[in-house]
Design a protein around this motif. Structure first.
Motif, PDB file in Angstrom:
ATOM      1  N   SER A 140       8.711 -58.988 -64.908  1.00 39.88           N
ATOM      2  CA  SER A 140       7.939 -58.866 -63.669  1.00 39.88           C
ATOM      3  C   SER A 140       8.262 -60.019 -62.725  1.00 39.88           C
ATOM      4  O   SER A 140       8.770 -61.066 -63.156  1.00 39.88           O
ATOM      5  CB  SER A 140       6.443 -58.873 -63.984  1.00 39.88           C
ATOM      6  OG  SER A 140       6.109 -57.802 -64.836  1.00 39.88           O
ATOM      7  N   PRO A 141       7.974 -59.881 -61.437  1.00 41.54           N
ATOM      8  CA  PRO A 141       8.211 -60.998 -60.518  1.00 41.54           C
ATOM      9  C   PRO A 141       7.323 -62.183 -60.838  1.00 41.54           C
ATOM     10  O   PRO A 141       6.211 -62.028 -61.361  1.00 41.54           O
ATOM     11  CB  PRO A 141       7.877 -60.397 -59.147  1.00 41.54           C
ATOM     12  CG  PRO A 141       7.015 -59.211 -59.426  1.00 41.54           C
ATOM     13  CD  PRO A 141       7.462 -58.688 -60.753  1.00 41.54           C
ATOM     14  N   GLY A 142       7.835 -63.366 -60.529  1.00 42.79           N
ATOM     15  CA  GLY A 142       7.085 -64.579 -60.778  1.00 42.79           C
ATOM     16  C   GLY A 142       6.200 -64.950 -59.599  1.00 42.79           C
ATOM     17  O   GLY A 142       5.907 -64.127 -58.729  1.00 42.79           O
ATOM     18  N   ASP A 143       5.791 -66.217 -59.574  1.00 42.22           N
ATOM     19  CA  ASP A 143       4.926 -66.723 -58.511  1.00 42.22           C
ATOM     20  C   ASP A 143       5.728 -67.600 -57.562  1.00 42.22           C
ATOM     21  O   ASP A 143       6.811 -68.077 -57.889  1.00 42.22           O
ATOM     22  CB  ASP A 143       3.778 -67.534 -59.116  1.00 42.22           C
ATOM     23  CG  ASP A 143       2.907 -66.702 -60.050  1.00 42.22           C
ATOM     24  OD1 ASP A 143       2.631 -65.537 -59.695  1.00 42.22           O
ATOM     25  OD2 ASP A 143       2.532 -67.204 -61.128  1.00 42.22           O
ATOM     26  N   GLY A 144       5.168 -67.842 -56.406  1.00 51.01           N
ATOM     27  CA  GLY A 144       5.783 -68.759 -55.458  1.00 51.01           C
ATOM     28  C   GLY A 144       6.485 -68.053 -54.309  1.00 51.01           C
ATOM     29  O   GLY A 144       6.631 -66.829 -54.286  1.00 51.01           O
ATOM     30  N   PHE A 145       6.910 -68.865 -53.352  1.00 52.92           N
ATOM     31  CA  PHE A 145       7.504 -68.341 -52.127  1.00 52.92           C
ATOM     32  C   PHE A 145       8.758 -67.520 -52.383  1.00 52.92           C
ATOM     33  O   PHE A 145       8.910 -66.410 -51.866  1.00 52.92           O
ATOM     34  CB  PHE A 145       7.821 -69.503 -51.172  1.00 52.92           C
ATOM     35  CG  PHE A 145       8.664 -69.102 -49.994  1.00 52.92           C
ATOM     36  CD1 PHE A 145       8.145 -68.306 -48.983  1.00 52.92           C
ATOM     37  CD2 PHE A 145       9.991 -69.523 -49.893  1.00 52.92           C
ATOM     38  CE1 PHE A 145       8.925 -67.931 -47.893  1.00 52.92           C
ATOM     39  CE2 PHE A 145      10.774 -69.146 -48.818  1.00 52.92           C
ATOM     40  CZ  PHE A 145      10.238 -68.349 -47.808  1.00 52.92           C
ATOM     41  N   LEU A 146       9.698 -68.053 -53.193  1.00 54.29           N
ATOM     42  CA  LEU A 146      10.957 -67.348 -53.404  1.00 54.29           C
ATOM     43  C   LEU A 146      10.752 -66.027 -54.136  1.00 54.29           C
ATOM     44  O   LEU A 146      11.403 -65.027 -53.813  1.00 54.29           O
ATOM     45  CB  LEU A 146      11.939 -68.220 -54.183  1.00 54.29           C
ATOM     46  CG  LEU A 146      12.693 -69.288 -53.394  1.00 54.29           C
ATOM     47  CD1 LEU A 146      13.717 -69.975 -54.285  1.00 54.29           C
ATOM     48  CD2 LEU A 146      13.364 -68.705 -52.162  1.00 54.29           C
TER      49      LEU A 146
END
Length: 298
Positions: free
Chosen positions: A132-138
């Motif tokens: 799954s996608p992670g956290d943060g701006f990128l």
């Protein structure tokens, strides 16, 4: 691959220029997307900020490859630059995906750039395309970037999101900044050096993109990274070996945060990403190890 007509956005960048050289050397017809007035039949006008593409210039293309994006590490992440990072990816992708979908005879594949920043900080955990996608701006940016390709996919065009790692190359990108430092004997680990870096040689990056174009069974996200991610400390040691220089300097995490601001979180973050789908599709790396990848870049 049979002789094909292939459109490339971002053809002047590190990866794009290498891809264009590879394709033209093999006799393929390459159409470059440019933001100025075209100077020849091999150029097509586009304006990603206005989501405009001269679709007539894409007629007859077998593949469209989008590698256009502002450099993540080119400047400090001010609000203005973060907006540029987003717009250069999301608006450009949307423009091309919509143009591809509108063609009477769409290309058989749309390869859209993305990045392993999608996964965020994975620590020591190994991740592949199922993660799954992670956290943060990128991570949020990569999600939006890939979603912008939906019009092409919805139109029935095979759409691939190439999630690229750190490209080992002397002439540009993040790695291009490391070589001069190590040559000067100023190289060293970043932070504690235990964070994983998922890298890929420029030669293999280009070969992998061509593999994505050629293989009709590949769609969706595909990680473009070498098979064995290494820690920043291990890569630092490899750079020192290859360049025959000491690597005694280390940049403490607080200094990185002071200099880089928000971007330091991604420099110090760990991404242990593997190319599961690429390997399963039969791709073979020419430079799978870090020593080989560095030597290939010298």
């Amino acid at each position: 691959m049979e002789r094909s007509r292939i459109a490339v956005a971002g053809a002047s960048g590190l990866i794009g220029s290498a891809l264009v050289r590879s394709l033209t050397a093999d006799g393929h017809e390459v159409v470059r997307l440019v933001r100025r007035a075209p100077r020849g039949a091999d150029e097509v006008r586009w304006d990603p900020g206005r989501r405009y593409v001269d679709t007539a210039g894409l007629a007859g293309c077998d593949a469209v490859v989008n590698l256009a994006a502002a450099g993540v590490g080119d400047r400090r992440w001010t609000p203005e630059y973060k907006r540029l990072l987003r717009d250069s990816r999301v608006l450009g992708t949307a423009a091309l995906a919509e143009a591809v979908a509108a063609l009477p005879r769409p290309p058989r594949v749309f390869v859209n750039g993305s990045a392993i920043g999608f996964y965020g900080d994975t620590g020591d955990r190994v991740v592949d395309e199922d993660a799954s996608p992670g956290d943060g701006f990128l991570a949020a940016l990569c999600v939006e970037w890939e979603e912008a390709a939906a019009p092409a996919q919805d139109a029935g065009v095979r759409t691939v999101c190439a999630r690229t790692g750190l490209v080992v190359a002397r002439g540009g990108g993040a790695w291009g900044r490391l070589f001069p430092l190590f040559r000067a004997g100023l190289g060293g680990r970043l932070g504690d050096g235990r964070q994983y870096w998922s890298y890929i040689a420029l030669h293999d990056e280009v070969a992998a993109i061509r593999h994505l174009i050629d293989h009709d069974d590949l769609s969706g996200p595909v990680n473009l990274t070498a098979p064995q991610p290494l820690t920043n400390g291990e890569i630092t040691a490899a750079m020192a070996r290859a360049l025959h220089r000491p690597a005694v300097f280390a940049v403490p995490a607080p200094v990185l945060r002071a200099v880089l601001g928000e971007m330091a979180g991604d420099v110090l973050g760990s991404q242990r990403v593997v190319p599961k789908r690429l390997l399963e599709s039969g791709f073979r790396f020419a430079f799978p190890g870090i020593d080989e990848a560095i030597r290939a870049a010298l």
